[in-house]
Design a protein around this motif. Sequence first.
Motif, mmCIF file in Angstrom:
data_model
loop_
_atom_site.group_PDB
_atom_site.id
_atom_site.type_symbol
_atom_site.label_atom_id
_atom_site.label_comp_id
_atom_site.label_asym_id
_atom_site.label_seq_id
_atom_site.Cartn_x
_atom_site.Cartn_y
_atom_site.Cartn_z
ATOM 1 N N LEU A 87 4.049 -1.500 7.990
ATOM 2 C CA LEU A 87 4.356 -2.408 6.888
ATOM 3 C C LEU A 87 5.303 -1.759 5.884
ATOM 4 O O LEU A 87 6.239 -2.401 5.387
ATOM 5 N N LEU A 178 7.016 -9.941 -1.937
ATOM 6 C CA LEU A 178 5.789 -10.194 -1.188
ATOM 7 C C LEU A 178 5.380 -8.961 -0.373
ATOM 8 O O LEU A 178 4.199 -8.586 -0.330
ATOM 9 N N LEU A 179 6.348 -8.337 0.271
ATOM 10 C CA LEU A 179 6.054 -7.146 1.066
ATOM 11 C C LEU A 179 5.553 -6.001 0.188
ATOM 12 O O LEU A 179 4.646 -5.254 0.577
ATOM 13 N N ARG A 182 1.965 -6.591 -0.520
ATOM 14 C CA ARG A 182 1.125 -6.277 0.645
ATOM 15 C C ARG A 182 0.975 -4.766 0.818
ATOM 16 O O ARG A 182 -0.113 -4.273 1.114
ATOM 17 N N PHE A 185 -1.411 -3.505 -1.810
ATOM 18 C CA PHE A 185 -2.784 -3.891 -1.494
ATOM 19 C C PHE A 185 -3.360 -3.015 -0.389
ATOM 20 O O PHE A 185 -4.504 -2.542 -0.466
ATOM 21 N N HIS A 186 -2.574 -2.795 0.667
ATOM 22 C CA HIS A 186 -3.037 -1.970 1.777
ATOM 23 C C HIS A 186 -3.232 -0.518 1.333
ATOM 24 O O HIS A 186 -4.134 0.167 1.822
ATOM 25 N N THR A 205 -4.225 -9.190 5.667
ATOM 26 C CA THR A 205 -3.121 -9.886 4.997
ATOM 27 C C THR A 205 -1.818 -9.237 5.341
ATOM 28 O O THR A 205 -1.763 -8.057 5.656
#
Length: 205
Positions: A87, A178-179, A182, A185-186, A205
């Motif tokens: 990601l 958005l990335l 993410r 969050f990760h 997600t």
Amino acid sequence: MSGKTTGYFLRRSLCPCNLLGPLHMRRISANASRRCSSSEPTKQGNSVKRSQFIPAAESKHDWVGPPHRLSNLRPIIYHIPENETELEKQLRTLRQETEDWNHAFWTNQNITFNKEKDAFVLSQLKEKGLTERDEKGRKRALNSEEMAVFYKHFLDENCIRHANYNKDWYRRNFTITLLMGRVAFHSVWRTLAERRGWKKGGPTT
């Protein structure tokens, strides 16, 4: 790494506020800061040439270089973490692709602007019966009112192109934002998992 090299590229902290900051500022100033003006000679062959600077292997920062002479944009070399996740790689790749896309657009736009401006000035001087340079060899220039005619014409001719650029610019930055969310969050989830000894898997997600 030599002192001369580090003088051209400055490292950028990787804290979240600095990751968001440059994107936000570029988004706001997309039209205001991209001045189509350059006294440097423009050659199409140099339009997409970027710096070959390579940070040291132990570098832990993004590196930001001086404004490119044609695009007027600062090149950015993004830090590659040692244990980069898929990601994080997706985010870094998209950001780098966006930097290159942005550089190519404004390089070509500025080249076009300068060529058309020079042609306009020469045509106006010719109508007045004047040469490109005066008796002392100095380059002649038009006054602000005369140049305003060219500026308006150039903006009108490139209106659709700029509108399409802005649409793509917002789309890219929305995806990047958005990335980034993410990835953050990760990262938090991974930290909590390591502290509490949770099994691997993590959020979906």
